[in-house]
Design an enzyme around this catalytic site. Sequence first.
Site, PDB file in Angstrom:
ATOM      1  CG  ASP A   1      15.937   4.729  -9.531  1.00 47.47           C
ATOM      2  OD1 ASP A   1      14.988   5.489  -9.277  1.00 47.47           O
ATOM      3  OD2 ASP A   1      16.109   3.639  -8.954  1.00 47.47           O
TER       4      ASP A   1
ATOM      5  CD  GLU B   1      11.688   9.389  -8.359  1.00 47.29           C
ATOM      6  OE1 GLU B   1      11.410   8.209  -8.086  1.00 47.29           O
ATOM      7  OE2 GLU B   1      10.825  10.297  -8.433  1.00 47.29           O
TER       8      GLU B   1
ATOM      9  CG  ASP C   1      11.897   2.799 -10.873  1.00 44.63           C
ATOM     10  OD1 ASP C   1      11.692   3.738 -10.096  1.00 44.63           O
ATOM     11  OD2 ASP C   1      12.974   2.170 -10.894  1.00 44.63           O
TER      12      ASP C   1
ATOM     13  CG  ASP D   1      17.743   0.538  -7.522  1.00 42.64           C
ATOM     14  OD1 ASP D   1      16.787   1.128  -6.992  1.00 42.64           O
ATOM     15  OD2 ASP D   1      18.492  -0.250  -6.903  1.00 42.64           O
TER      16      ASP D   1
ATOM     17  CG  HIS E   1     -10.954   8.658  10.331  1.00 40.03           C
ATOM     18  ND1 HIS E   1     -11.058   8.837  11.693  1.00 40.03           N
ATOM     19  CD2 HIS E   1     -11.958   7.805   9.998  1.00 40.03           C
ATOM     20  CE1 HIS E   1     -12.067   8.142  12.169  1.00 40.03           C
ATOM     21  NE2 HIS E   1     -12.640   7.495  11.150  1.00 40.03           N
TER      22      HIS E   1
ATOM     23  CD  GLU F   1     -17.482   3.268   8.913  1.00 42.49           C
ATOM     24  OE1 GLU F   1     -17.814   2.370   8.106  1.00 42.49           O
ATOM     25  OE2 GLU F   1     -16.547   3.147   9.727  1.00 42.49           O
TER      26      GLU F   1
END
Length: 445
Positions: A10, A51, A76, A125, A244, A320
């Site tokens: 991680d 990572e 993950d 982690d 937006h 929309e």
Amino acid sequence: MAREFIVEADGGSRGNPGPAGYGAVVVDAATGETLAEVAEYLGVVTNNVAEYRGLLAGLRAARDLDPTATVHVRMDSKLVVEQMSGRWKIKHPDIKPLAAEASRVFPAGQVTYEWIPREQNKHADRLANEAMDAGRRGEQWSPAASTAELDVRSAASAAPRKGFGAERPGGTGDAVAGAAKAPAAPAAPRKGRGEPRDQPPPAGTVTTADKTTADTRAASHVASPGWSSAPDLGAPATFVLLRHGETPLTPQKRFSGSGGTDPELSPVGLDQARRAADALARRGTIEAILASPLTRTRQTAAAVAERLGLDVTIEEGIRETDFGAWEGLTFGEVRERHPDDLTAWLADPSAHPTGGGESFAETAARIAATRDKLIAAYAGRTVLLVTHVTPIKTFVQLALGAPLKSLFRMELSAASLSAVAYYADGNPSVRLFNDTSHLRPEPGP
């Protein structure tokens, strides 16, 4: 017979880019014994770099133990897993050499990759957070002071068995389900995803046999369990909904649907898009970006895509509503010119705007069909949908099981963020609505 190792890795960046670190652990697949741990503070880099550095460190630690072993990597980070598995392209020039280096640690075919939910990656982690905490103190991570393994074992014995993946409603997860990882110990904000930058120097490795006894004070750092007691449902499909930025019509409160002039973002809207992009990079875990075909959403999505290093896919289903003859008019102007049509429209979701257009009932049917299609396509992933007022309100209305008239009871600001998670049992969870915290004025020097 070749040995089998599990590498869990991680990395995190508190700011993205920001102070970063990684952690990795090598486990004997047959016995579950921890064979090696490695962690390092990296300085200021992005989450993606951290990572990949964690992956590299874990693979090298496994190779040092047995270069002939088969290795199963569990992370993950969907990005790293999909890229290293060859299913996603690697586009950033700074990530390409890291991935190439990782692929050379073991011969081809000797390493496999698996994505796991963050709850199953607590050991790595915790190591990453220890490294970042050490860096904050001006130190490097020390294996002798590490309590990561004890922390994880203590938490596992204290916590009730939890469902696979993101927490259910009421848990202690991030407001955007799956959008950011929760730290394993009190610390600054956890990692996000963004454009990768510099590459830190290699780290050292320590085997468990070399470590001193862990500090018993780790018991006070056990993570508190969430409220979930649901069965194994897997990680949800999470839609992060971004309206937006402003156009010239937005502050004038004019109808602006899919049948009008298709305005561009104003200078204010462009700045809002940039701020939203920065906020999403800090939150992390966005794995794909979809946008309505209209110019204002495409511009907003482009700003986010550039920041996160992702492509934009156009999705017609989240455009929309078409407001017919009302396009470009204010509410007051519509009331003056088409009072009867407006009254009917406000009273009946199946009523159409003057001159045709699309009713809210038709919009809802379109959004529901699009939702179902995207849930299937992006199961277990976090996807950004850059869209408009009516689609976002409709996603929320459908998730809540509220009547369509509830659309008139919601306020949705330009460049705001909302989020809905969809679980395998068919139950959705509204995780965020109309968040505009990223649009607050930036503090002065």
